[in-house]
Design a protein around this motif. Structure first.
Motif, short mmCIF file in Angstrom:
data_model
loop_
_atom_site.label_atom_id
_atom_site.label_comp_id
_atom_site.label_asym_id
_atom_site.label_seq_id
_atom_site.Cartn_x
_atom_site.Cartn_y
_atom_site.Cartn_z
N PHE A 1 77.69 -97.44 48.41
CA PHE A 1 78.30 -97.40 49.74
C PHE A 1 79.72 -96.88 49.62
CE2 PHE A 1 75.30 -100.96 49.95
CZ PHE A 1 74.57 -100.61 51.07
N THR B 1 83.35 -96.57 50.65
CA THR B 1 84.29 -97.25 51.53
C THR B 1 85.66 -96.67 51.24
OG1 THR B 1 84.94 -98.98 49.99
CG2 THR B 1 82.94 -99.38 51.26
N ARG C 1 88.11 -98.24 50.10
CA ARG C 1 88.68 -98.80 48.89
C ARG C 1 88.02 -98.22 47.64
NH1 ARG C 1 88.48 -104.54 47.85
NH2 ARG C 1 86.56 -104.62 49.07
N VAL D 1 81.20 -98.68 46.51
CA VAL D 1 80.56 -99.91 46.08
C VAL D 1 79.25 -99.55 45.40
CG1 VAL D 1 79.54 -102.09 46.80
CG2 VAL D 1 81.56 -101.21 47.98
N ALA E 1 76.23 -100.84 44.69
CA ALA E 1 75.47 -102.02 45.07
C ALA E 1 74.23 -102.21 44.22
CB ALA E 1 75.10 -101.95 46.54
N SER F 1 74.51 -113.83 45.60
CA SER F 1 74.85 -112.91 46.68
C SER F 1 75.66 -111.78 46.06
CB SER F 1 75.71 -113.59 47.75
OG SER F 1 75.33 -114.91 47.90
N GLY F 2 75.39 -110.57 46.49
CA GLY F 2 76.14 -109.46 45.95
C GLY F 2 75.54 -108.90 44.67
N VAL G 1 70.09 -105.66 49.01
CA VAL G 1 70.22 -104.21 49.24
C VAL G 1 68.96 -103.50 48.75
CG1 VAL G 1 71.56 -102.15 48.70
CG2 VAL G 1 72.72 -104.31 49.10
N ARG H 1 83.87 -115.46 37.92
CA ARG H 1 83.27 -115.07 39.19
C ARG H 1 82.54 -113.75 39.04
NH1 ARG H 1 87.42 -113.51 43.47
NH2 ARG H 1 88.51 -115.46 43.05
N PRO H 2 81.62 -113.46 39.98
CA PRO H 2 80.89 -112.19 39.88
C PRO H 2 81.87 -111.02 39.93
CG PRO H 2 79.94 -113.61 41.55
CD PRO H 2 81.22 -114.23 41.13
N LEU I 1 82.23 -104.74 42.56
CA LEU I 1 81.25 -103.65 42.46
C LEU I 1 81.89 -102.30 42.73
CD1 LEU I 1 78.23 -105.40 44.14
CD2 LEU I 1 78.63 -105.01 41.71
#
Lengths: 336, 357, 304
Positions: B20, B22, B24, B27, B29, B49-50, B55, B280-281, B284
């Motif tokens: 994706f 963006t 920033r 991503v 995914a 999640s993520g 997706v 933490r995860p 991406l």
């Protein structure tokens, strides 16, 4: 739900009282209704007539009065209840009104109920047509711009709706009149009514005048709501069910996105009534607005009061029914 | 890997990648996801999640936003699904392949009656008339175990409990007798007490109808008893794939291992300390060229930070993407080295937790 | 944030990540907090207009009511930029002088609406209860009159001076402004800074003026710009009903030029001031919209 309706009905009744009383009182306290019936005679001071009554002076030339002037004044006052105070008169007027007796014009003696019966339908047709135009344009327009939000079409239409919202309706009326009636002569420039087709043609430009700006208002609200709705899971679900985009937009997303539009629908009907006053002037439409303006200009309080009351009550009723519409749009409102 | 039973393959996903763009950055995914699903089989996709599991499902269902950049192959019963999407094929999604979403509270249209919503699918795809579609809807409601189906068809979603609503959603998905059902966390949003019933229902329906199913969940326990195979995803990649018993008994990827350690198990003595996964995860967006799990991994060695481990192991049986797999000598060595240093190559402090590794 | 939950009977691992994969392409179109070039163009136009109006007596303009400032019914020319009307009056001069009345009416109206509606809304939102019920009912009643009808009622009972017309339109602004002020006060009165002021025993009046007014003014500022446009349009509407000021305003000029014959022979008499008026309303709406977005006031606050 029942309680909700009861509360709204109570509110409705209160507002109708407030509106009619305000109208009644302001016209009766500030204006001089007597003047319209007896003309300059209304200038005769009350004390003078009281003196005549007591026999202290006689109504002859010497006192500046004519034979019977005072009797005339007394009769006029009694007939029109002008000898009573405002609240009493309001009460009488209201009970007459409820029983269907709207009174008569001070100026030409016309029955006001006849005026309403004759003029109101034209204005209602105009306003209904304007709403149809507005919704007829706004719904496909809003759907199209929300479908590809922030893309080409949406960007152009944002500019377009902003422009439409910035044109005063009388200016739009003049522009439409100039181009479509005078230059290109597609529509008539004046109201005519030889059958429904000719009336529809005559009301097209006025309805567009009122409806275009409103369409822009609706389109913006619908677009915003639709964009929110399109992020809902049930829309994804509908897509997962393999529905076409068109089907999803119109059958799934549209109805739950109509809240803001319905909410302002009522308020905007009020704006349309105001707008109708002006538009009826531009296109010479014999509606209630034209009559109201004429009554104001010829200083005819009973007509003004009755017409404003009719319009205001109609407006309050519309807003009442709009509130009930929520129940149809969202069954969750119905049960809570 | 899947070539051994290709005739029986219903869905085949090859090197699926979804990005994706963006402002920033891009991503990433989903990264090179590959798996097969046999006809009538069920696959569990497990991850946080993520992790890219939803997706992946949305890609299969053609539900991704237009901005998504997709590459790789998705072949369903010999047809190229991504091509079907581009051609705007009708009567495919919702008929052959359907999906059940996480939250039954929001995945039903609030302004339409339940019966209508089920009937709509039948009318839209199979051109049934209104009356027979509604009758069929009632029948479907009965099949998914809804009491008084005749009454329910005329009710609005908000009049039903969460568990009943999810059954309605399932009935809706089953209406056109799909051959693949994707269930995206179907029980996450419903009461714990009805979760098991719903999962059992899905399982029964699948077996009765010979339908294949992809069950997406964050819960290894949910996938265990109901899937023929479990795929674990982390940071957009498939990191381990095996039959449930293999996975639970002999996991290879340290992430799977950590997941298993973080849940209570009956076969362990009571009061065994549950171990949370540290850190933490990962982001991406512009991830570094290294194993995505390395920063949280107790096994991480310097080579983990140098390149991305590819899928290895026994094709179609037990695959994993790790340089130092758990429950192997290489893994035990790595852990021992890390314990000796007190920290991993990625700088994570490690202490001995005991138990088999 | 990684959070792991475990429940007894069925093993569950719940790892929640705040960052979800974007669901649509719009996530990154976050409002860039800038008023933008368009805003300054709009303000520039309004500034130019105000300057022209203020300097009108010193500009080489014809008397707006002077007959025969040029030959009657001529189109735009170097002598008469906007042409002349049926009486040979210079439309440009009339438009400039008309701007004075229109702007003054718009300004006074919205100022009145802000002061009266704003105070009522603030009081209603702050004290709630009975006070709120009474004031809200007043707003409700005011809104139950179709706006222009109320204006017509007032101007027909009183007179048609600039002051009456301005205040009339001001009355129309009371309810919308008041509702917004009330809604904003209801929200802000719950915030910590107000609660803190209450705790230290500040007087009601002080809390309302020092703590609440400044924050409530922000959404009201956006509404004021939009409302000024509405008032200018409403004045034009009254002019069409021959119930506005007995002076030159944009509405009066446009109304003068809208007769069938005028429109056929010299449409510029109506269309030129319409253009100027349109640009002005556009500028007000645009500036108001930008201010609203800038301060991130929800759109719904303006409805109803």
């Amino acid at each position: 739900m029942k309680q909700f309706i009861l509360r709204r009905v109570a509110q409705l009744v209160l507002v109708v009282f407030a509106v009619t009383f305000l109208t009644f009182a302001s016209l009766n306290l500030v204006g001089d209704p007597l003047f319209n019936i007896v003309g300059v005679l209304s200038g005769i001071p009350d004390e003078q007539c009281e003196a005549v009554e007591r026999g202290e002076i006689s109504d002859t030339q010497s006192s500046g009065l004519n034979m019977g002037d005072c009797a005339l004044i007394a009769q006029a006052k009694e007939q029109n209840n002008l000898d009573k105070n405002v609240v009493e008169r309001y009460g009488i007027w209201l009970s007459d009104m409820v029983s269907g007796d709207f009174g008569t014009s001070f100026v030409n003696g016309d029955e006001i109920s006849d005026i309403v019966r004759e003029r109101l339908p034209v204005t209602i047709r105009l306003i209904v047509l304007a709403q149809i135009v507005a919704l007829g344009i706004a719904i496909p327009w809003g759907v199209a711009s929300a479908y590809r939000a922030n893309r080409g079409f949406d960007k152009v239409s944002t500019v377009g709706s902003f422009g439409l919202l910035s044109i005063p309706n009388f200016a739009l009326g003049v522009i439409l009149l100039y181009f479509f009636a005078l230059r290109w002569q597609i529509f008539p420039s004046r109201y005519e009514n030889a059958g429904w087709w000719s009336e529809l043609k005559a009301l097209t430009l006025p309805a567009l005048t009122l409806g275009l700006g409103l369409a822009a208002t609706y389109q913006r609200l619908l677009r915003t709501d639709l964009i929110t709705t399109l992020q809902e899971d049930f829309v994804h679900m509908a897509r997962a069910k393999g529905m076409s985009d068109r089907h999803i937009m119109y059958r799934h997303a549209l109805r739950p996105s109509m809240f803001s539009v319905i909410t302002v629908f009522g308020v905007n009907t009020g704006a349309l009534i105001g707008g109708a006053l002006v538009v009826e002037q531009i296109f010479s439409i014999p509606g209630i607005g034209t009559e109201l303006v004429e009554a104001v200009l010829r200083n005819d309080p009973p007509v003004v009061i009755s017409l404003i009351s009719v319009v205001a009550i109609g407006f309050v009723l519309i807003n009442f029914f709009v509130d009930l519409m929520y129940g149809y749009l969202d069954p969750r409102v119905r049960t809570s | 890997m899947a070539e051994t039973h290709v005739a029986n393959t219903q869905l085949s996903v090859r090197d699926l990648t979804v990005r994706f763009p963006t402002t920033r950055g891009t991503v990433q995914a989903v990264n090179g996801v590959t798996f097969d699903l046999a006809k009538g089989a069920s696959l569990g996709i497990v991850g946080e999640s993520g992790s890219g599991k939803s997706v992946t499902a949305k890609t299969l269902m053609n539900l991704l936003p237009r901005t998504a950049e997709v590459s790789g192959d998705v072949i369903f019963e010999g047809e190229d699904v991504r091509q079907l999407a581009e051609q705007g094929r009708e009567h495919f999604w919702g008929v052959k392949m359907t999906m059940v979403f996480q939250d039954p509270m929001t995945s039903l249209n609030p302004v339409k009656k339940c019966g209508e919503q089920i009937a709509e699918t039948l009318r839209y795809h199979l051109k049934r008339d209104k009356k027979s579609a509604l009758a069929e809807a009632e029948d479907l409601l009965e099949q998914v175990g809804i009491p008084e189906p005749g009454k329910r068809v005329d009710q609005y979603p908000h009049e039903l409990s969460g568990g009943l609503r999810q059954r309605v959603v399932i009935a809706m998905a089953l209406a056109c007798e799909p051959s693949l059902l994707i269930a995206d966390e179907p029980t996450t949003a419903v009461d714990v007490t009805v979760q098991k019933h719903l999962l059992d229902l899905l399982d029964t329906l699948r077996r009765d109808r010979g339908m294949s199913m992809i069950l997406i969940t964050h819960d290894l326990g949910v996938a265990r008893g109901r899937c023929d195979e479990i795929a674990v995803m982390y940071a957009g990649r498939l990191v381990e794939r095996a039959a449930p018993d293999t996975l639970f008994g002999d996991s290879r990827h340290p992430y799977t291992d950590a997941l298993l350690r973080s849940i209570p198990r009956i076969d362990q003595p009571s009061h065994t300390r549950l171990e949370p996964i540290p850190g933490r995860p990962p982001e991406l967006i512009n991830p570094p060229e290294q194993c995505a799990y390395a920063p949280r991994c107790r096994f991480a060695r310097p080579d983990c930070l140098e390149s991305i481990p590819q899928i290895s192991g026994v094709a179609g049986m037990h695959e994993f993407a790790c340089f130092h797999p758990a429950n192997t000598d290489r893994g035990r060595e790595a852990l021992a080295d890390n314990l000796a240093q007190g920290r991993t190559a990625a700088g994570l402090d490690v202490t001995d937790l005991g138990g088999p590794s | 944030m990684t959070e792991i939950q475990s429940t007894g009977d069925d093993s569950r691992v719940e790892v929640m990540v705040p960052d979800k994969v974007p669901d649509d392409g719009m996530v990154d179109d976050a409002v860039r907090k800038k008023l933008g070039v368009g805003f300054w163009i709009a303000v520039g136009w309004l500034g130019l207009l105000v300057a022209t109006v203020l300097l009108a007596p010193f500009l080489p303009l014809d008397e707006p009511n002077k007959l025969g400032a040029g030959p009657a019914r001529t189109g735009p020319s170097l002598d008469n930029w906007f042409g002349t009307d049926a009486l040979g009056r210079d439309v440009f001069a009339r438009t400039v002088y008309g701007a004075r009345v229109s702007l003054v009416v718009g300004f006074i109206a919205i100022a009145f609406g802000m002061v009266v509606g704003g105070s009522l809304g603030l009081v209603a939102g702050y004290f709630r209860g009975r006070v709120d019920q009474v004031i809200s009912f007043l707003f409700f009643t005011l809104l139950s009159f179709p706006g222009l009808i109320l204006a017509l009622l007032i101007t027909s009972t009183f007179d048609r001076t600039l002051r009456t017309v301005s205040l009339t339109l001001g009355v129309l602004a009371v309810a919308p402004v008041g509702r917004l002020a009330r809604a904003a006060t209801l929200v802000f009165a719950e915030r910590e800074f107000v609660q803190a002021a209450r705790v230290i025993g500040a007087k009601h009046f002080r809390i309302m003026t020092r703590e609440l007014l400044p924050v409530v003014l922000i959404p009201m500022a956006a509404l004021a710009l939009l409302g000024m446009g509405v008032a200018i349009v409403a004045e034009g509407g009254l002019a069409f009903l021959q119930l506005s000021v007995e002076d030159i305003s944009w509405g009066v000029i446009i109304n003068d030029g809208r007769g069938i014959r005028d429109l056929q022979e010299n449409p510029h008499v109506a269309l030129m001031p319409i253009g100027v008026m349109f640009l002005t309303i556009l500028a007000l709406n645009f500036a108001g919209d930008r201010v609203r977005e800038f301060f991130d006031v929800r759109e719904t606050a303006f409805q109803k």
